[in-house]
Structures are given as structure tokens and as C-alpha cells.
Design an enzyme around this catalytic site. Structure first.
Site, PDB file in Angstrom:
ATOM      1  N   CYS A 130     -20.489  12.578  11.907  1.00 49.86           N
ATOM      2  CA  CYS A 130     -19.078  12.033  11.448  1.00 49.86           C
ATOM      3  C   CYS A 130     -18.325  12.568  10.466  1.00 49.86           C
ATOM      4  CB  CYS A 130     -19.442  10.636  11.153  1.00 49.86           C
ATOM      5  SG  CYS A 130     -17.923   9.570  10.777  1.00 49.86           S
ATOM      6  N   CYS A 133     -16.315  10.494   8.330  1.00 49.22           N
ATOM      7  CA  CYS A 133     -17.346   9.843   7.194  1.00 49.22           C
ATOM      8  C   CYS A 133     -17.881  10.778   6.141  1.00 49.22           C
ATOM      9  CB  CYS A 133     -18.642   9.151   7.770  1.00 49.22           C
ATOM     10  SG  CYS A 133     -18.186   8.411   9.264  1.00 49.22           S
ATOM     11  N   ASP A 134     -18.095  12.110   6.441  1.00 50.28           N
ATOM     12  CA  ASP A 134     -19.210  13.140   5.589  1.00 50.28           C
ATOM     13  C   ASP A 134     -18.233  14.141   5.029  1.00 50.28           C
ATOM     14  OD1 ASP A 134     -21.160  11.259   5.917  1.00 50.28           O
ATOM     15  OD2 ASP A 134     -22.126  12.306   7.271  1.00 50.28           O
TER      16      ASP A 134
HETATM   17  C1  LIG Z   1     -16.587   7.640  14.007  1.00 45.42           C
HETATM   18  C2  LIG Z   1     -15.724   6.906  14.921  1.00 45.42           C
HETATM   19  C3  LIG Z   1     -14.354   6.591  14.750  1.00 45.42           C
HETATM   20  C4  LIG Z   1     -13.798   5.877  15.967  1.00 45.42           C
HETATM   21  N1  LIG Z   1     -12.494   5.303  15.793  1.00 45.42           N
HETATM   22  C5  LIG Z   1     -11.896   4.734  16.515  1.00 45.42           C
HETATM   23  C6  LIG Z   1     -10.547   4.196  16.499  1.00 45.42           C
HETATM   24  O1  LIG Z   1      -9.787   4.654  15.500  1.00 45.42           O
HETATM   25  N2  LIG Z   1     -10.026   3.248  17.324  1.00 45.42           N
HETATM   26  C7  LIG Z   1     -10.619   2.835  18.359  1.00 45.42           C
HETATM   27  O2  LIG Z   1     -10.268   2.192  19.061  1.00 45.42           O
HETATM   28  N3  LIG Z   1     -12.042   3.255  18.413  1.00 45.42           N
HETATM   29  C8  LIG Z   1     -12.710   4.101  17.920  1.00 45.42           C
HETATM   30  N4  LIG Z   1     -13.961   4.542  17.794  1.00 45.42           N
HETATM   31  C9  LIG Z   1     -14.766   3.850  19.027  1.00 45.42           C
HETATM   32  C10 LIG Z   1     -15.131   2.592  18.962  1.00 45.42           C
HETATM   33  O3  LIG Z   1     -16.122   2.308  17.459  1.00 45.42           O
HETATM   34  C11 LIG Z   1     -15.945   2.025  19.585  1.00 45.42           C
HETATM   35  O4  LIG Z   1     -15.492   1.940  21.032  1.00 45.42           O
HETATM   36  C12 LIG Z   1     -16.493   0.518  19.328  1.00 45.42           C
HETATM   37  O5  LIG Z   1     -17.158   0.422  18.404  1.00 45.42           O
HETATM   38  C13 LIG Z   1     -17.210   0.073  20.409  1.00 45.42           C
HETATM   39  O6  LIG Z   1     -17.981  -1.231  20.204  1.00 45.42           O
HETATM   40  P1  LIG Z   1     -19.148  -1.855  20.847  1.00 45.42           P
HETATM   41  O7  LIG Z   1     -19.340  -3.042  20.151  1.00 45.42           O
HETATM   42  O8  LIG Z   1     -19.208  -1.608  22.176  1.00 45.42           O
HETATM   43  O9  LIG Z   1     -20.305  -0.975  20.329  1.00 45.42           O
HETATM   44  P2  LIG Z   1     -20.850  -0.373  18.758  1.00 45.42           P
HETATM   45  O10 LIG Z   1     -19.906  -0.479  18.077  1.00 45.42           O
HETATM   46  O11 LIG Z   1     -21.863   0.730  19.231  1.00 45.42           O
HETATM   47  O12 LIG Z   1     -21.938  -1.766  18.374  1.00 45.42           O
HETATM   48  C14 LIG Z   1     -23.121  -2.006  19.018  1.00 45.42           C
HETATM   49  C15 LIG Z   1     -24.035  -2.582  18.159  1.00 45.42           C
HETATM   50  O13 LIG Z   1     -25.169  -3.144  18.845  1.00 45.42           O
HETATM   51  C16 LIG Z   1     -26.355  -2.920  17.825  1.00 45.42           C
HETATM   52  N5  LIG Z   1     -27.444  -2.824  18.865  1.00 45.42           N
HETATM   53  C17 LIG Z   1     -27.892  -2.019  19.655  1.00 45.42           C
HETATM   54  N6  LIG Z   1     -28.803  -2.009  20.310  1.00 45.42           N
HETATM   55  C18 LIG Z   1     -29.350  -3.242  20.067  1.00 45.42           C
HETATM   56  C19 LIG Z   1     -30.481  -3.944  20.144  1.00 45.42           C
HETATM   57  N7  LIG Z   1     -31.564  -3.727  20.909  1.00 45.42           N
HETATM   58  N8  LIG Z   1     -30.757  -5.154  19.277  1.00 45.42           N
HETATM   59  C20 LIG Z   1     -29.931  -5.635  18.520  1.00 45.42           C
HETATM   60  N9  LIG Z   1     -28.779  -4.870  18.166  1.00 45.42           N
HETATM   61  C21 LIG Z   1     -28.436  -3.643  18.956  1.00 45.42           C
HETATM   62  C22 LIG Z   1     -26.101  -1.454  17.304  1.00 45.42           C
HETATM   63  O14 LIG Z   1     -26.589  -1.561  16.020  1.00 45.42           O
HETATM   64  C23 LIG Z   1     -24.621  -1.897  16.947  1.00 45.42           C
HETATM   65  O15 LIG Z   1     -24.181  -2.313  15.910  1.00 45.42           O
HETATM   66  C24 LIG Z   1     -14.527   5.167  16.948  1.00 45.42           C
HETATM   67  C25 LIG Z   1     -15.837   5.474  17.030  1.00 45.42           C
HETATM   68  C26 LIG Z   1     -16.535   6.623  16.135  1.00 45.42           C
HETATM   69  C27 LIG Z   1     -18.122   6.930  16.112  1.00 45.42           C
END
Ligand SMILES: Cc1cc2nc3c(=O)[nH]c(=O)nc-3n(C[C@H](O)[C@H](O)[C@H](O)COP(=O)(O)OP(=O)(O)OC[C@H]3O[C@@H](n4cnc5c(N)ncnc54)[C@H](O)[C@@H]3O)c2cc1C
Length: 300
Positions: A130, A133-134
Site C-alpha cells: 500500500c 499507507c506506507d
Molecule cells: C489502498 C486502497 C485504496 C482504495 N481506495 C478506494 C477509493 O478511494 N475509492 C473506492 O471506491 N474504493 C477504493 N478502494 C477499494 C475499496 O476499498 C474496496 O472496493 C472495498 O473495501 C470493498 O469492500 P468489501 O466490504 O467488499 O471488502 P473489504 O473491504 O475487503 O472487507 C472485507 C472484510 O471481511 C473480513 N473477512 C474476510 N474473511 C472473513 C472471514 N472468514 N470471517 C470474518 N471476516 C472476514 C476482512 O477482514 C475484511 O474486514 C481501495 C482499496 C485499497 C486497497
């Protein structure tokens, strides 16, 4: 028995919780790490409609507060399996077993590692996934970015603003990312493209001191002295635990369309963990709403 169990407290999972609770259902959310998911370390989100700027932490905290105020229950346990027992779904963690009428899998995705020796132990000692972040830790230092898509290009541009030198290593002779981003990098004097090459070794004992890069065409190796290695080669889902319950596509993502339904009745999926083309906060939140309303409608 809880009405809806949600696996994952990222944007998709917490959005699903909000919609499930507002539909009058009881909701239990499981989170394996910290609530918020991938976005929590991002300093500035600029593309969420209606919010011009917000940090990832504040965005996630807003979702968390909204979900908890509505009456969600959150448990910090990793879900290890889900069993379909017809009208009842059994959700297992390492130490407990829970029952629900419907389950929403919102497990997100993780950064893909290069698979190099000592890569994992060097995280925090020069290896990062990231740049936003870093990156600041590498001010005025030399860094290597590995990847060829938009993330790698954006990382390289971001790092070039304050690193001494940025080497962008990509295994092909052309980048997959936007042409405009490539052009911008070409104009930066402190960015060097290392094409048709792969990082084959991390050098340094306790922290990264450089990398070995191998030319894919000639097989020749080259040492690049650098203090940081930023890996930006995409993401991978972690859905194997649910493979007997849902169909996984070739990339390991849960097969489901815009309706968020999986092949198993009462099991839904939302967010980055499902097969889709756009993985963003907006689509994760949208999936959460769709999955929760479908789950709520299916509960008698
Ligand atoms: C560095 C970075 C910057 C980004 N910037 C943007 C931005 O500016 N704008 C934008 O629209 N998108 C951005 N994104 C993309 C966005 O973060 C993702 O599309 C979004 O977080 C997806 O959400 P989610 O809930 O599907 O998954 P995630 O955010 O991955 O959340 C999934 C969660 O499930 C948990 N989990 C997984 N497996 C298990 C299990 N078996 N049991 C219990 N818990 C579990 C994980 O720990 C995690 O907390 C960025 C991504 C990154 C990495």
C-alpha cells in the site's frame, strides 16, 4: 436464531447490516480483523458520491456507528465454514457455532503477494502492499514498484513525488493501466521503467536493501539497490472455506450476478468477494443493500 449473519465488516458487510436492520431483521456481523476492511488505511477517498473528501478510517467509522446504532451485533471471530441445513444456516468459527436464517458472504479481497522467499517476514521492513499507507516512510529513498496495472502506475506516480528514485518493474513490455498514467510517469525524471522483468529476490538481512530482477527475455539478472518494494500485482479473494456452498469463478471470486444470489438458497454475497468488474466502495455498498434486502425478503 439470528435472522441474518454477515461474514465480513467491510463496506459491503456493514452496508448490508444497515439495510438488514432497517428491514426489521436481527443482524450478527463477524469480522476476522478490524472493522472497515481494505479502506481503513486510505488517507483520502475522493470518489464516493456526495462526499468530496473523507479518510478511509472516518468512512469506516461512520458505517460502524450507523450499524451499531441500529442494533447490529459484531463479533471479532473468523468464520471458518458455513453449512446449509435448509431453512437454517450453521456458521462456524474457531470456537463457536451460530445459526441464522440467511447468510451474506462479504469477505472482500486481499493484496496478492509475489510469492518470494522472505516476502512475508519483510512486511514492515521494506515490503509494502500500500503506497498510500506506507509511502511516507520512504521519503528521499529509492523504491521498486512491481506491477503493470493502474494500481502500480498510481503507486509509482505517488511515490515519485517524494522518493529519490522509483523503479517500475513489469513482466510485460507494455502496461495494462491507463495510457495517460503511463505518459505522466514517462515525464518524471526520477522514474525508470524496467520492462519484461520480474523481481526474483529480496535482498537485505533485516530490512530491504535491494531486489534482484530477472530479464524475462534474456534471463540476465540485475540488482537494484532500493529500500522499499511495493507490490501492486492485484488482489485475491479468500473464499475457499465456502467452496462447497457457492460456486467460485476461476479467480476464486463467488459467482453471483447483480442480484447477489449464490447457488445456495439463503446464501448471498456482496462486495469485492463476488464476481464483478468494478470493485469500489460504491459497488460494495450497493451489493450490501441488494443482498440484505433479498435476504430479508426471503425470511419468513
Ligand atoms: C489502498 C486502497 C485504496 C482504495 N481506495 C478506494 C477509493 O478511494 N475509492 C473506492 O471506491 N474504493 C477504493 N478502494 C477499494 C475499496 O476499498 C474496496 O472496493 C472495498 O473495501 C470493498 O469492500 P468489501 O466490504 O467488499 O471488502 P473489504 O473491504 O475487503 O472487507 C472485507 C472484510 O471481511 C473480513 N473477512 C474476510 N474473511 C472473513 C472471514 N472468514 N470471517 C470474518 N471476516 C472476514 C476482512 O477482514 C475484511 O474486514 C481501495 C482499496 C485499497 C486497497
Amino acid at each position: 436464531m439470528t435472522d441474518i449473519i454477515i461474514v465480513g465488516a467491510g463496506t459491503a458487510g456493514m452496508s448490508a447490516a444497515i439495510y438488514g436492520l432497517r428491514a426489521g431483521k436481527s443482524v450478527l456481523v463477524f469480522e476476522a480483523a478490524a472493522y472497515g476492511g481494505q479502506i481503513i488505511n486510505t488517507p483520502d477517498i475522493e470518489n464516493y458520491p456526495g462526499i468530496a473528501h473523507v479518510s478511509g478510517f472516518d468512512f469506516a467509522t461512520g458505517l460502524y456507528n450507523q450499524m451499531m446504532d441500529l442494533g447490529a451485533e459484531l463479533k471479532f471471530e473468523r468464520v471458518t465454514s458455513v453449512e446449509d441445513a435448509g431453512d437454517k444456516k450453521i456458521v462456524r468459527t474457531a470456537s463457536n457455532e451460530y445459526e441464522a436464517k440467511a447468510v451474506i458472504l462479504a469477505t472482500g479481497a486481499k493484496n496478492r503477494p509475489l510469492g518470494l522467499e522472505r516476502e512475508q517476514e519483510m512486511i514492515g521492513s521494506g515490503v509494502s502492499y500500500c503506497a498510500t499507507c506506507d509511502g511516507m516512510f520512504f521519503r528521499r529513498k529509492d523504491v521498486v514498484v512491481n506491477g503493470g496495472g493502474n494500481t502500480a502506475l498510481e503507486d509509482a506516480a505517488f511515490l515519485a513525488n517524494y522518493c529519490n528514485k522509483v523503479y517500475l518493474v513489469h513482466r510485460r513490455d507494455a502496461f495494462r493501466g491507463d495510457a495517460a498514467a503511463v505518459k505522466e510517469l514517462e515525464s518524471k525524471e526520477n522514474v525508470e521503467f524496467v520492462l519484461n522483468a520480474t523481481v526474483t529476490k529480496i535482498l537485505g538481512e533485516k530490512k530491504v536493501e535491494g531486489v534482484e530482477v530477472t530479464d524475462k527475455l534474456t534471463g540476465e539478472t540485475r540488482v537494484i539497490e532500493a529500500q522499499g518494494l511495493f507490490v501492486a500485482i492485484g488482489q485475491m479473494p479468500e473464499n475457499q472455506a465456502f467452496a462447497d456452498l457457492v460456486d467460485l469463478d476461476a479467480g476464486g471470486y463467488i459467482a453471483a450476478g447483480e442480484d447477489c444470489l449464490t447457488r445456495t438458497s439463503g446464501i448471498y454475497t456482496a462486495g469485492d468477494c463476488r464476481t464483478k468488474t468494478v470493485r469500489q466502495l460504491t459497488t460494495a455498498a450497493a451489493d450490501g443493500a441488494v443482498a440484505a434486502l433479498a435476504a430479508a425478503a426471503g425470511i419468513k
